[in-house]
Design a protein around this motif. Sequence first.
Motif, PDB file in Angstrom:
ATOM      1  N   PRO A 231       0.817  -1.223   0.000  1.00  0.00           N
ATOM      2  CA  PRO A 231       0.000   0.000   0.000  1.00  0.00           C
ATOM      3  C   PRO A 231       0.851   1.273   0.000  1.00  0.00           C
ATOM      4  CG  PRO A 231      -0.052  -1.039   2.152  1.00  0.00           C
ATOM      5  CD  PRO A 231       0.757  -1.924   1.283  1.00  0.00           C
TER       6      PRO A 231
ATOM      7  N   PHE B 105      -0.490   2.058  -7.463  1.00  0.00           N
ATOM      8  CA  PHE B 105      -1.715   2.862  -7.543  1.00  0.00           C
ATOM      9  C   PHE B 105      -1.889   3.415  -8.959  1.00  0.00           C
ATOM     10  CE2 PHE B 105      -1.417   2.956  -2.948  1.00  0.00           C
ATOM     11  CZ  PHE B 105      -2.747   2.930  -2.564  1.00  0.00           C
TER      12      PHE B 105
ATOM     13  N   MET C 179      -8.145   7.227  -8.128  1.00  0.00           N
ATOM     14  CA  MET C 179      -6.856   6.585  -7.933  1.00  0.00           C
ATOM     15  C   MET C 179      -5.708   7.483  -8.387  1.00  0.00           C
ATOM     16  SD  MET C 179      -6.816   3.995  -6.233  1.00  0.00           S
ATOM     17  CE  MET C 179      -7.335   2.391  -5.757  1.00  0.00           C
TER      18      MET C 179
ATOM     19  N   LEU D  92      -5.772  10.645  -8.209  1.00  0.00           N
ATOM     20  CA  LEU D  92      -5.639  11.651  -7.154  1.00  0.00           C
ATOM     21  C   LEU D  92      -4.919  11.081  -5.935  1.00  0.00           C
ATOM     22  CD1 LEU D  92      -9.090  13.421  -7.432  1.00  0.00           C
ATOM     23  CD2 LEU D  92      -6.859  14.408  -7.889  1.00  0.00           C
ATOM     24  N   VAL D  93      -5.122   9.780  -5.678  1.00  0.00           N
ATOM     25  CA  VAL D  93      -4.406   9.155  -4.559  1.00  0.00           C
ATOM     26  C   VAL D  93      -2.903   9.198  -4.822  1.00  0.00           C
ATOM     27  CG1 VAL D  93      -3.977   7.002  -3.331  1.00  0.00           C
ATOM     28  CG2 VAL D  93      -6.304   7.684  -3.820  1.00  0.00           C
TER      29      VAL D  93
ATOM     30  N   ILE E   4      -1.319  11.393  -6.543  1.00  0.00           N
ATOM     31  CA  ILE E   4      -0.859  12.767  -6.324  1.00  0.00           C
ATOM     32  C   ILE E   4      -0.787  13.065  -4.830  1.00  0.00           C
ATOM     33  CG2 ILE E   4      -1.539  15.171  -6.595  1.00  0.00           C
ATOM     34  CD1 ILE E   4      -2.824  14.131  -9.308  1.00  0.00           C
ATOM     35  N   ASP E   5      -1.800  12.571  -4.108  1.00  0.00           N
ATOM     36  CA  ASP E   5      -1.835  12.809  -2.669  1.00  0.00           C
ATOM     37  C   ASP E   5      -0.652  12.151  -1.961  1.00  0.00           C
ATOM     38  OD1 ASP E   5      -3.054  13.903  -0.424  1.00  0.00           O
ATOM     39  OD2 ASP E   5      -3.946  11.968   0.102  1.00  0.00           O
TER      40      ASP E   5
ATOM     41  N   ASN F  27       2.295  11.871  -3.114  1.00  0.00           N
ATOM     42  CA  ASN F  27       3.529  12.580  -3.407  1.00  0.00           C
ATOM     43  C   ASN F  27       3.620  13.819  -2.528  1.00  0.00           C
ATOM     44  OD1 ASN F  27       5.788  13.623  -4.472  1.00  0.00           O
ATOM     45  ND2 ASN F  27       5.080  13.632  -6.589  1.00  0.00           N
ATOM     46  N   GLU F  28       4.176  13.642  -1.350  1.00  0.00           N
ATOM     47  CA  GLU F  28       4.120  14.708  -0.355  1.00  0.00           C
ATOM     48  C   GLU F  28       5.058  15.852  -0.662  1.00  0.00           C
ATOM     49  OE1 GLU F  28       4.271  13.331   3.639  1.00  0.00           O
ATOM     50  OE2 GLU F  28       2.120  12.960   3.394  1.00  0.00           O
TER      51      GLU F  28
ATOM     52  N   GLU G 190       5.653  17.371  -3.351  1.00  0.00           N
ATOM     53  CA  GLU G 190       5.221  18.353  -4.341  1.00  0.00           C
ATOM     54  C   GLU G 190       4.199  19.310  -3.724  1.00  0.00           C
ATOM     55  OE1 GLU G 190       4.011  16.721  -8.232  1.00  0.00           O
ATOM     56  OE2 GLU G 190       2.591  18.364  -8.196  1.00  0.00           O
ATOM     57  N   ASP G 191       4.315  20.586  -4.011  1.00  0.00           N
ATOM     58  CA  ASP G 191       3.279  21.521  -3.558  1.00  0.00           C
ATOM     59  C   ASP G 191       2.976  22.514  -4.670  1.00  0.00           C
ATOM     60  OD1 ASP G 191       5.475  23.035  -3.574  1.00  0.00           O
ATOM     61  OD2 ASP G 191       5.485  23.535  -1.429  1.00  0.00           O
ATOM     62  N   GLU G 192       2.211  23.533  -4.315  1.00  0.00           N
ATOM     63  CA  GLU G 192       1.716  24.499  -5.295  1.00  0.00           C
ATOM     64  C   GLU G 192       2.773  25.044  -6.251  1.00  0.00           C
ATOM     65  OE1 GLU G 192      -1.208  27.897  -4.318  1.00  0.00           O
ATOM     66  OE2 GLU G 192      -0.805  26.763  -2.486  1.00  0.00           O
TER      67      GLU G 192
ATOM     68  N   TRP H 241      -1.062  13.569 -13.103  1.00  0.00           N
ATOM     69  CA  TRP H 241      -1.857  14.768 -13.441  1.00  0.00           C
ATOM     70  C   TRP H 241      -2.480  14.620 -14.812  1.00  0.00           C
ATOM     71  CZ3 TRP H 241      -3.968  17.645 -10.150  1.00  0.00           C
ATOM     72  CH2 TRP H 241      -3.334  18.008  -8.950  1.00  0.00           C
TER      73      TRP H 241
ATOM     74  N   VAL I  63     -10.352  11.931  -1.344  1.00  0.00           N
ATOM     75  CA  VAL I  63      -9.032  12.350  -1.792  1.00  0.00           C
ATOM     76  C   VAL I  63      -9.073  13.645  -2.598  1.00  0.00           C
ATOM     77  CG1 VAL I  63      -9.062  10.942  -3.886  1.00  0.00           C
ATOM     78  CG2 VAL I  63      -6.888  11.505  -2.813  1.00  0.00           C
TER      79      VAL I  63
ATOM     80  N   TYR J 159      -3.505  22.203  -2.798  1.00  0.00           N
ATOM     81  CA  TYR J 159      -3.109  23.180  -3.822  1.00  0.00           C
ATOM     82  C   TYR J 159      -3.877  24.486  -3.673  1.00  0.00           C
ATOM     83  CZ  TYR J 159      -0.368  19.554  -5.926  1.00  0.00           C
ATOM     84  OH  TYR J 159       0.567  18.590  -6.133  1.00  0.00           O
TER      85      TYR J 159
END
Lengths: 291, 273
Positions: free
Chosen positions: A178, A184, A203, A205-206, A208-209, A211-212, A214-216, A228, B258, B266
Amino acid sequence: MSLQSALQQLASFRANNSRESQETFAKGLVVLKAGKTVNLGEEGWAFLEQLALAAIDVGRIDIADQCLKQLSDKFDDSPRVDVLRGIRMEATQSPSIVLSFYDELLRISPSNAAIWKRRISVLRRLGKLEKAVEDLNEYLDTFYTDVEGWLELADIHASCNQYTYALQALSHALLLTPQNPFTFLQFAETAYSAGDMPLALKMFLVVIDMNESEDEDAIPLGISVRAWWGTKLCTRQLVASSATHNSQSNTSVPKNIKLVDELATERVLTAYSGEQGIQTRNLVSKWMSRR
Amino acid sequence: MSSLPVSLYLDPQIRDWVLFPITLVMILVGILRHYVVVLLQSAPKVQTRAAIREQRALARSQILRATAAHSPIPPVYYTSISQHLAAAYTAGTYLKDGPPKGDAPSAPPNPITDPAAMDGMMAGMKTQMVMMVPQMVIMGWINFFFQGFVLIKLPFPLTLGFKSMLQRGIETPDMDVRWVSSLSWYFLNFFGLNGLYRILLGSDNSADSSRDMTASPFAAPGGAAGVAGPQDFNKLFKAEKDNLEFSEGLHNWVGQDVENRVLRKYGKLAPAY
């Protein structure tokens, strides 16, 4: 290249389970030529196995045979050497001969997982997919925790367009690992192929979620670019047709799908903002504006 | 006597002919024993596919349950796997000898009659014998020849509490605790040589004897080797079924919410709190 550094490198390959056949072969040959396998002690046998596999990979059967001979002299009836012998045969013999070799070994020790797996891979190569899937199912029923096996099963099913079965196999792989975003991602892409857009979107989006880092402000890299893109493809379809989407998994479409779509567009375009990406950016933005 | 330290002069012959021999014999016996145990070890028994399957069947539901609260898989897939497992446990599909027949109560197999379990037990007994016999012989040897010998003086002072530990076999109330008797020297070696063996023989040696004081001959060598006594898998499966039902109630897909989490990350959506 000194002998010591070569040995060190080879040991680290073994420890990290990385294949690197070309490099392993080059370094291994230095060690083999120096005749130092004898004073390596217990390590020497693992090294010989590693070199034999690498030699088969790069097509130097003669070197592989040398290693195999040393190993057979020492451990004649070891299952591990049997597997190596089988792989060596796969390189040159016809699949049916190899298959009967594996059959014979499995008859003697039915619970030898490594040989069982080799046999399944030969079956797949022969195109006997039905038999391979049947065997693989039986194998996984016994050795449930083999993630590789589940991924292989998913791959076989996906190659036959049986995406529902592929998703089932992947869900087992997900349960076992997991923490792996790539599993995923594979699940999401398989769901996309199966036409289950809401599930695929979730999935992606999971991934992306997960991948800590990465941010704005960061530019998406590697796996998140793909995630993406996947998100964008899903939201595009979901936004375009307001009709209720049929989802085999009864996954609901997110309420703020518009927002997700906007975000995905923005992120995909960000991914093409680097120096290399700038040329293709126009192409991407044209695709984005085309509804 | 209390003001002056007791001057006890030990004959150097005691050092050369008692202290060193005891230590040396113990080290050598430990090494010998390691190799005898290696010789005695029988090859692990090859298990049939059905037996492996039975043993590992429980792990399936444990893996499934481990992530139930943040499950990586959607509810549909989760419930289908969960219910499939529950049905298989009830029906006894994973049992080595197939589903139980009729309503006969399944008694756990008797370990004495089961040859597989017997083998494991015999192996444990054999190593146990190799462990115990030399220790008894050495102890007898020391007791017979060197009873009441004072062998060595520790270079540091100790409290009176150590007296019974260091001066076993010498019944003198007044002697300084720093003097060590022969029997106590034996015990110190007995418990303390493990570090040396580890250097000489590697970390998983079987030379250390203090360890098997606690081990029972009925415990399988290697613990998880699989011959851990008779287990009634049918009963275990039935119990696991309840756990599965419980976890099904707990199930929460990681993808449930999610999109909001990603949107918040974001900055597209106001934080939840």
